[in-house]
Every structure is written in C-alpha cells, then in structure tokens.
Design an enzyme around this catalytic site. Structure first.
Site, short mmCIF file in Angstrom:
data_model
loop_
_atom_site.label_atom_id
_atom_site.label_comp_id
_atom_site.label_asym_id
_atom_site.label_seq_id
_atom_site.Cartn_x
_atom_site.Cartn_y
_atom_site.Cartn_z
CE LYS A 268 -2.29 2.94 3.05
NZ LYS A 268 -2.45 3.89 1.97
CD GLU B 260 12.99 2.33 11.18
OE1 GLU B 260 13.12 3.36 11.44
OE2 GLU B 260 13.58 1.27 11.60
CD GLU C 165 9.36 13.68 11.66
OE1 GLU C 165 8.33 13.02 11.49
OE2 GLU C 165 10.41 13.29 11.07
CB CYS D 285 12.35 10.18 9.25
SG CYS D 285 13.08 8.85 8.59
C1 UN1 Z 1 17.82 8.63 4.11
O1 UN1 Z 1 17.92 9.80 4.81
O2 UN1 Z 1 18.97 8.30 3.31
O3 UN1 Z 1 11.53 8.43 5.72
C2 UN1 Z 1 16.93 7.87 4.30
C3 UN1 Z 1 12.63 8.82 5.93
C4 UN1 Z 1 13.72 7.72 6.22
C5 UN1 Z 1 14.76 7.46 5.11
C6 UN1 Z 1 15.86 8.24 5.02
N1 UN1 Z 1 12.91 6.66 6.41
O4 UN1 Z 1 13.07 9.93 5.56
#
Ligand code: UN1
Length: 477
Positions: free
Chosen positions: A171, A246, A379, A280
């Site tokens: 998804k 994550e 964030e 992130c």
């Molecule tokens: C990166 O910084 O190379 O959603 C990857 C995000 C992370 C992946 C970052 N899960 O920004």
C-alpha cells in the site's frame, strides 16, 4: 490514463479514483490512480495467502534471478523513473534519479541475499543428537510506505520480504502512486507467480485498515508518522502479528568549536534543507557551541541565500517544492509558532512564486531557540531548522539526547576524543561523524531508538530478522 491496482496477477480498477498532481506545477496531472476498497484489499490478502505455498516451491536460483531482473530494469530506467519520482514528489531531479538508483541497488543486494540464507548446524549438548537452526519466511507481509521516498522505501521493504520467501501486499502513500505503479509494473514482468506481489492503492481508512485487521496478514512493515505508526501497532500485536515501525525524527547535528566550518555548513545545509527537509533523517536541530555559533549562523545564512527553490525538474534547482497543501500548512504553522515561542527567524520561511504554481517555500533558519520549545521537540518535516546555542561539548551532547526521538545523531568536529565519545553516548540508531544526518547506505542496518522506531532493523543482512522466523530442529539418529 487510469492506473490500476495489481491483485492476484491481474490489473483491476478500483472503487474510486485519485488524481496525482505535480507539487511543482498544479496544472500538471501525472495520472489518475485506482483506489481499492476493503473488499478488494481482502481479495488481495486472500491471493497472497494462496500464493504462499507455490512461492515456496520456487528455488533460490529463480528467486535470485527474479529480484536481479527487477533491480536491473530499475537501474536501466533510472533517468525516466527519477523524472517521474521528482515530478510527483517534488525532490530535485538529481535526488530523484539517485533515489531510483538506490532502489535498483537494493533489489540487486537482496537478490544476492537470497543465495545467503545462513543457518547453523551444531551438536546438541546431548550426545548423538544434532541441532539445526534455520530461517523460514514469516508469510504474508503488508508494506505501508510513506510519500517522501516513493521508490527507495518500498524497495527496501519489498525486496527483503520477497528475498526471504514472503508474499507482499504493497500500500503506497496516496501522494506518490506513480512510482509505486511503475515499480509494480516492473515486478509483474519479473517472473513472480500470481498473488506473490499485490499493489493495493487506497486510503488508510479502507486499505490500511483491511490489512491491519486481517488475521491472514502475518506482519506489517510501516514507515510514516509517529501518530499513525503507534495507532497501528496495538492491533497487530494483539493478534500476535509482527510489526516493524520506522517513524519520526528530531535529529541533532552538533557543531563544536573545533569543527571545520565548511564541513559543518555543508552537513547542515544538506541535512536540513535538501529533499525539502522532508526526511525522517533530516537535521532539524543544529546545536552549536559558543566559540563557533556566530560564525556558523552567518555562514549558514549566506549559503541559504544562494539556494534555488524552484521546479523540481528544472536544472539548477537546489530545493523543490513542499509536497502538498497540508504539509505546507503544517510548515507555516510551525513558522508562526517559532516566532510566538520567542525564536528569531534569521532567514527564509517565505512563500515564493515561480513560473508555475507550486508549493514553494524558502528554507528557514531559527536562532535563539532553546530545546524546550515545541519547534525543537516536534517533527516539522519541512525545510525548517533551528539553532541551539550551548556552552561546550557536554552540554551539546545532553541537548542532542534530550528528545523523545532517536533516529540519527550527528557531530562535526576535528577532535577524535569528542567523535569517539559521541559515537558511544549518542542515543540514536544511526550516528554520523562529519557527515549529514540524512543519506544512508543500503547494505547496513537502518533504524532508530526511543520514539523513532519499533521492531528489528531494516536493510542490509539485518533485514532478515523481521522477514524470517527462526526454527530450531533437533534430530536423533
Ligand atoms: C535517508 O536519509 O537516506 O523516511 C533515508 C525517511 C527515512 C529514510 C531516510 N525512513 O526519511
């Protein structure tokens, strides 16, 4: 053209349709994408379940070749797919092409991992008995992906899931169905048996909920916001299913007095503002010690003035648009909040108009902030960074760790002593020394601590911890 879902080896129209609009140019319609409802999502789950046995019968050479073919085609088409990705998500074309290449390499890497399943054979403590430790696939895996890495994150979830012998329900995020559909189309021609891989585009309320609730789904791998991630976990855990989350970050980049100023500015600009800060892993809190603070802020502002915010596809653009109106509203609300909290806006944070109508926002830097302000705790997920002034290294480390998140933590220093100490004491899954907090390799583990992540690591050989289940078999002669 209507782009359809892929369920049980067939392209199917949905219950509804959703347009995909270019954030750099609102007049540019990329396509219209089918939206599955609960019933279709349930059909996809049933198909994946039924495909599990036949998929196990496919040998590891063929499984390797399938993943390798997918990786090769992604790499061969990186320019075209990178353009599509940048057009729908808004990161710059070099970033889009780079991300597609990363996705291709991820499939290549996991093609290799198919041939390295591991396993142990050892004597029992009981004489004459034999012990084997092996890994088996978990079963049917739901992949719920975010919009900010439209192909790399799906790749680093789907590739290891398939490599380990699982069936997949994918998804994608509603804002980036184009890359998801293109990836699916490549996968459909790779030789996978019908039902092993399914694309179910649709809302969280319909498709997401159907996947989470189905007792036929054995595992969920999710990347996205903390709020959504945390809301999904209890249901999965309650029925004994696996979950890997994550989520957000509020990543610190510490700049010490002894830092190379050029390195510090490069890391901060790249980590905070590239990909429009929509990562992130973004460096959102820049923590500078007294002796370098003023020079660092001045150089940052000078550099920021040179960054070009424009159409993601235009040559020379450094920063593309914000992804959509909702994200832009959130960014603007945090810009107001920062001022209300007493921070000084040293640069940026302005809506910009360009040739085409898009969500253009200049990168923003707040100074005179302290770590208790909401702009330093929540964030933002936009091109907005803060500077926090501290006395010395110990104070910097304390501020860096004073957050509910723990994804990545960076330091710029020429001191081996401080670098080594920071590596040990940073409360984060990833530590970066003289490098931006964002931008990771695909062959090593990725993931955070505290509120950023839950469950085993993604990527590299560690990915198998989530996508396999261990069996210990004892044999007496
Ligand atoms: C990166 O910084 O190379 O959603 C990857 C995000 C992370 C992946 C970052 N899960 O920004």
């Amino acid at each position: 053209m209507l782009y359809k879902n892929f369920i049980n080896g067939e392209w199917l129209a949905g219950d509804g349709e959703k347009p995909n609009i270019n954030p750099s140019d609102h007049a540019d319609l990329i396509g219209v994408y089918a939206q599955a409802d609960r019933r279709q999502a349930a059909a996809a789950v049933a198909a994946a379940r039924a495909a599990f046995e036949p998929w196990q019968a496919v040998g590891i050479q063929e499984r390797h070749d399938i993943l390798d073919r997918i990786g090769s085609e992604i790499l061969a088409r990186r320019e075209e797919l990178g353009r599509l990705l940048s057009r729908e998500e808004g990161k710059t074309l070099p970033e889009g092409i780079g991300e597609v290449a990363r996705a291709g390499m991820v499939f290549k890497y996991f093609a290799g991992e198919v041939l390295r399943p591991g396993g142990e054979h050892l004597p029992s403590v009981r004489p004459g008995v034999d012990v084997e430790v092996s890994r088996e696939p978990v079963g049917v895996v739901a992949v719920i992906a975010p919009w900010n890495f439209p192909i790399a994150i799906p790749a680093w979830k789907i590739a290891p899931a398939l490599a380990c012998g699982n069936c997949v329900l994918f998804k994608p995020a509603g804002l980036v169905p184009g890359s998801a559909w293109a990836l699916t189309e490549i996968i459909t021609r790779s030789g996978l048996p019908a039902g092993v891989f399914n694309l179910v585009m649709g809302s969280g309320a319909e498709v997401g909920a159907a996947l989470i609730e189905s007792p036929q789904v054995d595992a969920l791998t999710f990347t996205g916001s903390n709020a959504v991630g945390r809301s999904l976990a209890p249901q999965m855990v309650a029925r004994g299913a696996r979950v890997q989350l994550e989520m957000g970050g509020k990543n610190p980049l510490v700049v010490l007095d002894d830092a190379d100023l050029d390195v510090a500015v490069h890391c901060a600009i790249q980590g905070a503002f590239y990909s429009t800060g929509q990562r992130c892993t973004a460096s959102s809190r820049l923590i500078a010690t007294d002796g370098i603070h003023d020079r660092f802020v001045q150089e940052m502002v000078e550099k920021m003035q040179t960054l070009r915010v424009d159409d993601a596809l235009k040559e020379g653009t450094d920063i593309g648009p914000v992804v959509d109106q909702a994200q832009l509203d959130q960014d603007l609300a945090y810009l107001r909040l920062g001022r209300d909290e007493g921070a000084r806006l040293a640069y940026g944070g302005e809506l910009l108009s360009r040739d085409k109508e898009g969500f253009y926002l200049s990168p923003a830097l707040f100074t005179d902030t302290d770590n208790s302000m909401r702009i330093n705790r929540e964030e933002i997920f936009g091109p907005i960074a803060t500077v926090i002034r501290v006395k010395d290294y110990e104070a910097a480390l304390a501020v860096a760790n004073d957050t509910e998140f723990g994804l990545t933590s960076g330091i710029v220093t020429t001191s081996l002593k401080h670098a080594s100490d920071f590596k040990k004491r940073a409360q984060a899954g990833l530590v970066m020394i003289n490098l931006p907090t964002a931008g990771v390799d695909y062959h090593v583990p990725f993931g955070g601590r505290k509120g950023s992540s839950f469950g085993p690591r993604e990527q590299g050989s560690y990915a198998r911890e989530f996508f396999t289940i261990v069996k210990t078999a004892y044999t007496a002669p």
